[in-house]
Motif scaffolding. Structure first.
Motif, short mmCIF file in Angstrom:
data_model
loop_
_atom_site.label_atom_id
_atom_site.label_comp_id
_atom_site.label_asym_id
_atom_site.label_seq_id
_atom_site.Cartn_x
_atom_site.Cartn_y
_atom_site.Cartn_z
N PRO A 50 0.82 -1.22 0.00
CA PRO A 50 0.00 0.00 0.00
C PRO A 50 0.85 1.27 0.00
O PRO A 50 0.46 2.27 -0.61
CB PRO A 50 -0.84 -0.13 1.27
N TRP A 51 2.01 1.24 0.66
CA TRP A 51 2.86 2.43 0.68
C TRP A 51 3.47 2.68 -0.70
O TRP A 51 3.65 3.81 -1.09
CB TRP A 51 3.97 2.25 1.72
N MET A 52 3.80 1.61 -1.41
CA MET A 52 4.33 1.75 -2.77
C MET A 52 3.27 2.38 -3.68
O MET A 52 3.57 3.26 -4.48
CB MET A 52 4.77 0.40 -3.32
N LYS A 53 2.05 1.91 -3.54
CA LYS A 53 0.96 2.47 -4.35
C LYS A 53 0.75 3.94 -4.03
O LYS A 53 0.58 4.77 -4.95
CB LYS A 53 -0.33 1.68 -4.10
N ILE A 58 1.52 9.67 -5.75
CA ILE A 58 2.07 11.00 -5.48
C ILE A 58 3.06 11.41 -6.57
O ILE A 58 3.03 12.53 -7.08
CB ILE A 58 2.77 11.02 -4.09
N THR A 59 3.92 10.48 -6.93
CA THR A 59 4.94 10.74 -7.95
C THR A 59 4.30 11.03 -9.30
O THR A 59 4.78 11.88 -10.07
CB THR A 59 5.90 9.54 -8.07
N THR A 96 11.57 11.12 -5.97
CA THR A 96 10.62 11.13 -4.85
C THR A 96 10.82 9.94 -3.91
O THR A 96 10.17 9.87 -2.86
CB THR A 96 9.17 11.10 -5.35
N GLY A 97 11.66 9.00 -4.29
CA GLY A 97 11.94 7.87 -3.42
C GLY A 97 11.13 6.62 -3.70
O GLY A 97 11.07 5.72 -2.86
N TYR A 98 10.52 6.53 -4.88
CA TYR A 98 9.68 5.36 -5.19
C TYR A 98 10.51 4.07 -5.21
O TYR A 98 10.18 3.10 -4.52
CB TYR A 98 8.98 5.57 -6.53
N SER A 99 11.59 4.05 -5.98
CA SER A 99 12.44 2.85 -6.00
C SER A 99 13.19 2.69 -4.68
O SER A 99 13.46 1.57 -4.23
CB SER A 99 13.43 2.91 -7.17
N LEU A 100 13.50 3.80 -4.04
CA LEU A 100 14.17 3.77 -2.74
C LEU A 100 13.30 3.09 -1.69
O LEU A 100 13.79 2.28 -0.89
CB LEU A 100 14.51 5.19 -2.30
N LEU A 101 12.01 3.39 -1.70
CA LEU A 101 11.09 2.75 -0.76
C LEU A 101 11.05 1.25 -1.00
O LEU A 101 11.05 0.46 -0.04
CB LEU A 101 9.69 3.36 -0.91
N ALA A 102 11.03 0.83 -2.26
CA ALA A 102 11.03 -0.61 -2.57
C ALA A 102 12.28 -1.28 -2.03
O ALA A 102 12.22 -2.39 -1.49
CB ALA A 102 10.91 -0.81 -4.07
N PRO A 128 7.23 11.35 3.85
CA PRO A 128 6.15 10.97 4.78
C PRO A 128 5.64 9.55 4.55
O PRO A 128 5.29 8.85 5.50
CB PRO A 128 5.06 12.01 4.49
N VAL A 129 5.60 9.12 3.29
CA VAL A 129 5.15 7.76 2.98
C VAL A 129 6.20 6.75 3.45
O VAL A 129 5.87 5.69 4.01
CB VAL A 129 4.89 7.59 1.47
N ILE A 130 7.47 7.07 3.24
CA ILE A 130 8.56 6.21 3.69
C ILE A 130 8.52 6.06 5.21
O ILE A 130 8.71 4.96 5.75
CB ILE A 130 9.92 6.77 3.22
N GLN A 131 8.25 7.16 5.89
CA GLN A 131 8.14 7.11 7.35
C GLN A 131 6.94 6.29 7.79
O GLN A 131 7.01 5.51 8.73
CB GLN A 131 8.05 8.54 7.91
N LYS A 132 5.84 6.45 7.09
CA LYS A 132 4.63 5.69 7.40
C LYS A 132 4.86 4.19 7.22
O LYS A 132 4.32 3.37 7.97
CB LYS A 132 3.49 6.15 6.48
#
Length: 254
Positions: A50-53, A58-59, A96-102, A128-132
């Motif tokens: 869900p955080w990736m989505k 956002i991106t 924005t950190g999309y691949s970073l979050l993965a 904020p999404v990464i933190q969540k």
């Protein structure tokens, strides 16, 4: 014979909704957009955290949203990290950190990621999404040009051969310069992934292809030179994949 429930499930799996569209939809070398969308709807989106989505959406609203890695490419990287049992990674070019979050989600709780980008403002959109998602503690974000930071790392012996995985998706002209430094930092058996190495297919255009606009050809020669250099480098073995607009995986041999 399929029943009505099976048919409904199949239809739902392949349904394309406006909500799933993003500026990265053009970044595929598949023969049709429909085939790319089939992969996303069947194998990627149903398993997307869900955080990736949330961060992907956002991106997608960012004016430069097309710079983000594609969801299928990010899924591949995530699996690769798990197969490697990677614990220490680096990402050059964060956006924005999309691949970073993965990557952060794929690493164990004590994993570490050094994230380099010249623009903290874009990264702040995804933070904020990464933190969540509970993985911000794995990330060491550093703002600024990557080259001085890499040179600083290489200057200290204790940093050499300590990274399991490095993902490069930044300024294309510096890929070849990053390569020399990264090979000192990644361990033997570690993997370096270079994004965009087929550059919209322009590295080997076909007469049947629609002509690309001049702005799309700006890094064609750069990628041709990079691909030639990587193919001739005896320190690595490599595999160039036609996912997104080209992803080259390099495994350090010595």
């Amino acid at each position: 014979m399929a029943n009505d429930d099976d048919a409904a499930a199949a239809a739902a799996a392949t349904e394309t909704t406006r909500d799933e569209e993003s500026p990265t939809d053009h970044k595929t070398l598949l023969k049709s957009h429909a085939l790319f969308q089939y992969i996303l709807n069947t194998s990627v989106y149903p398993r997307e955290a869900p955080w990736m989505k949330e961060l992907r959406r956002i991106t997608a609203k960012h004016p430069w949203g097309g710079m983000a890695s594609t969801p299928d490419e990010v899924q591949l990287i995530s699996m690769l990290l798990k197969l490697m049992n990677a614990k220490k990674a680096m990402e050059i070019g964060v956006f924005t950190g999309y691949s970073l979050l993965a990557t952060a989600l794929a690493l164990p709780d004590d994993g570490q990621i050094l994230a380099l980008d010249i623009n903290r403002q874009n990264y702040s959109l995804g933070l904020p999404v990464i933190q969540k998602a509970g993985v911000a503690h794995k990330i060491d974000f550093r703002e600024g040009p990557a080259m001085p930071i890499l040179d600083q790392l290489v200057s200290k012996e204790e940093n050499k051969g300590t990274f399991d995985f490095v993902f490069v998706d930044a300024d294309k002209d510096n890929y070849i310069h990053y390569h020399e430094r990264i090979l000192q930092l990644v361990r033997v058996g570690g993997v370096v992934a270079y994004d965009n190495t087929l550059w919209c297919g322009s590295v080997a255009p076909s007469p049947e292809d629609e002509p690309l606009p001049p702005e799309a050809l700006v890094y064609t020669e750069t990628m041709i030179n990079l691909n030639r250099a990587l193919a001739a480098d005896p320190r690595i073995e490599l595999s160039q994949l036609s996912i997104a607009d080209g992803l080259t995986l390099c495994r350090r041999l010595y």
